[in-house]
Design a protein around this motif. Structure first.
Motif: not given
Length: 704
Positions: A378-384, A522-528, A552-554
């Motif tokens: 679930a977390v990785l899908a949000e980042a990818l 993508m890494l920013t989304r992953l950390v968030l 927080a772009t993207g």
């Protein structure tokens, strides 16, 4: 006592808090002050009053102002009115003395004064008559003076012009009562820990205690009050180590350097000064503007173009403040930004993850430290694929989560770990070799349910529009030579996981500065995503957890907005900065502004960004004054002559002014004002704290 209970959360002893990114310097005892001990800077800071104030007001030494602005008469009108009142009083007194107004003012004298008080014709009688009659005249004169003084506002003239010239220096504040002096630790004395209180008070007077030490010990005392630790353990640590008791796991007692004013008693950091502007409420004008965990707990969204000061005037002070809170055992902070953006020195953090830098000591856990394949998926899908939900209906987060879970579960069952980046890319691409090897290993272990997951994945791969290809392309962004040593799952590196937010840890994550923009987003989304998932399952929620995204772009996705909305209930918050609201999808701009309790529009935003802020800030009732000048028409020859002379002297025709006052509903800040009327170095900021109290949009000077 090595901690206050927030540093050793249950179930985390196997993975202790990471130590500092650089070895900390040994604690240096400050020199003894050259002034008298009671006048030391620390004691003065500690004893300074901090009255309750409106949200966002810098409480350190604050003097509350009136809620409504007092009506102030212009100086010229005030002085002229006072002079005219004096002349009127003098004229009335002169007329009374000369008898032009008759003798009626002697009637009260004849009615009140008895005849026996009036003297005879002797010398003694003349003196008595003079005293009685002159006394009555003095009383009348005093009455006239009081009347004209009130009419002419003499008291206001004195307070505005006379009193400041004769005002004496305020007396030095009296020494606080020991039972109320915070430097004497009355809370410890009240429970009988007199020796510990004396030790701390002596070190404070000797200049051996810092503000961080005081905040850390107060936090440790709160853990004693809550029953997490015993009083004997706390007092033993204080008697042994003094102000250095209950240390942070890093051993640090302060930051290498500070750029902003901090007050750890209230937990605030000062960002600037509220402008003395008519659009600001009177109670806020000229006061310091400060933020603390009670405001950051509702999250902060700052919008401003490049160069508007987001990093230097907002992000850096907030990161510095939260690092101080972490040293005091109150908070855990994660700061994410591009390498070299000035988010503080490495010595100010316990963990510094430099993604793409071979010299980085720490790695980033791609799966967030979890062992559950479904949670990791679930977390990785949000980042990818979190940002692909709207433009690609077939690539929504739920399908991406399902695809990843179908692969992560079988792989972990076989290898006891999650796949690395190259292995995950091969599985998502559907390479026959890795899938066949995984199937063979599963058949040998007899795990039929996982075999069904793998069969479903192979069937979906043959269908058009399969989301696996999209995920493989996204994973390929991380399968680059620059990231070859990162996201390791074999145990050869030191991965950092956001599961450590149970501890007062300070973390900085440096993203690649250039050349990998898509990977950085993508890494920013992953950390968030990992942050919002981790704070929801923390065991110790007394620690305030905060994530700061310098860009927080993207990262703004539907799931991210929902996660930010849930942070307040977990005693957590997020600070997000964007160059423009255009960096967020249009359908998410309104929900994003609604999810953030604190909203900041910096100087230089566009009118269409200002329109979004104007809508979320709403309207208010205000008083509108319409002034109309009407020309006066003279009808008599004398009036026409007077008007002609007046026109020659003033150059204007005689007019009569009419003022109409009415209540109208207007925007607090219009889009045009936000785009063009905010001076450089300023911002318009609205605030909401975790209790629901709010402050209207305030014009703030971030340079003050």
């Amino acid at each position: 006592m090595d901690s206050d209970g927030t540093q050793d959360a249950r179930g985390t002893h196997a993975t202790p808090v990471p130590r500092p990114a650089a070895p900390p310097d040994p604690p240096v005892v400050p020199p003894r002050p050259t002034r008298a001990p009671d006048s030391s800077a620390f004691l003065t800071w500690l004893r300074t009053p901090r009255p309750e104030a409106l949200p966002g007001v810098w409480r350190f030494g604050h003097s509350p102002r009136a809620v409504e602005e007092p009506e102030e008469i212009p100086t010229r009108q005030l002085l002229s009115g006072a002079l005219i009142a004096f002349l009127v009083g003098w004229l009335i007194w002169s007329l009374l003395q000369n008898g032009y107004l008759g003798s009626w003012w002697w009637i009260p004298f004849d009615l009140i004064v008895p005849d026996s008080w009036r003297g005879d014709d002797s010398v003694i009688g003349d003196v008595g008559n003079a005293l009685v009659y002159r006394g009555y005249e003095v009383l009348v004169a005093i009455g006239i003076m009081i009347g004209v003084a009130r009419l002419g506002r003499w008291s206001e003239v004195w307070h505005r012009f006379g009193a400041p010239r004769f005002r004496r220096r305020p007396p030095a504040p009296a020494a606080p009562v020991p039972e109320q002096d915070p430097a004497e630790w009355p809370q410890l004395r009240a429970v009988g820990a007199v020796d510990a209180a004396e030790r701390l008070a002596a070190e404070a007077r000797a200049g051996m205690m810092r503000d961080v030490d005081h905040a850390r010990l107060v936090r440790a005392w709160q853990s004693v009050r809550s029953g997490r630790h015993s009083l004997a353990t706390f007092t033993g640590a204080v008697l042994t180590d003094g102000a250095a008791a209950c240390p942070h796991p890093s051993g640090a007692r302060d930051l290498p350097a500070r750029l902003a004013p901090h007050d750890l008693v209230t937990g605030q950091v000062r960002l600037g000064t509220t402008a003395d502007d008519p659009r600001n409420p009177y109670a806020y004008r000229g006061t310091g503007l400060a933020l603390g965990p009670e405001l950051l707990g509702t999250s902060l969204l700052a919008i401003g173009p490049a160069g508007s000061g987001k990093t230097g005037t907002v992000v850096r002070p907030l990161a510095e403040s939260l690092c101080l809170h972490a040293l005091a055992g109150r908070a855990a902070v994660v700061v994410v930004g591009a390498a070299g953006t000035g988010l503080g020195p490495a010595d100010a953090y316990d963990v510094v993850v430099r993604i793409g830098n071979p010299e980085s000591v720490y790695d980033l856990d791609l799966y967030g430290g979890t062992t559950d394949p479904d949670e990791a998926a679930a977390v990785l899908a949000e980042a990818l694929a979190g940002d692909l939900a709207d433009p690609h209906p077939g690539s929504d987060g739920r399908r991406a989560t399902t695809v990843l879970a179908q692969l992560l579960g079988p792989f972990r069952a076989v290898h006891g770990r999650f796949p690395s980046v190259p292995e995950l890319r091969q599985l998502l691409d559907g390479a026959p070799g890795p899938l066949a090897a995984l199937r063979t290993a599963l058949e040998g272990s007899g795990q039929e349910s996982l075999l069904r997951e793998l069969d479903a994945r192979e069937r979906q791969m043959a269908q058009p529009g399969d989301v696996g290809g999209v995920l493989a392309d996204r994973v390929a962004l991380l399968d680059r030579p620059a990231f070859a040593g990162f996201f390791d799952t074999s145990g050869q590196s030191r991965p950092f996981s956001l599961k450590a937010l149970d501890h007062p840890v300070r973390v900085r994550i440096d993203l690649p500065a250039r050349g990998h923009a898509d990977a950085s987003r993508m890494l920013t989304r992953l950390v968030l995503a990992q942050f919002t998932a981790s704070v929801a399952v923390r065991e110790d929620r007394s620690l305030f957890a905060c994530l700061i995204l310098d860009d927080a772009t993207g990262a703004v996705t539907p799931e991210a907005v929902r996660g930010i909305q849930r942070l307040r209930s977990g005693n957590a918050g997020a600070v997000l900065t964007l160059r423009s609201l255009d960096d967020a999808p249009r359908p998410l701009r309104g929900p994003l502004l609604g999810a953030a309790g604190c909203r900041m529009a910096l100087s230089g935003i566009t009118p269409w960004d200002g329109q979004d802020f104007a809508e979320v800030w709403g309207k208010e009732w205000t008083e509108a004054r319409d002034v109309t000048d009407r020309q006066i028409i003279a009808e008599t020859p004398a009036g026409k002559a007077v008007h002609m002379v007046r026109r020659v002297i003033t150059g204007k025709a005689p007019t009569a002014r009419a003022v109409t006052v009415r209540q109208v509903e207007r925007e607090r800040w219009s889009a045009s004002e936000l785009a063009h009327a905010v001076p450089p170095g300023h911002a318009v900021l609205s605030l909401t704290d975790v209790r629901g109290e709010h402050a209207p949009p305030l014009l703030v000077d971030l340079r003050g």
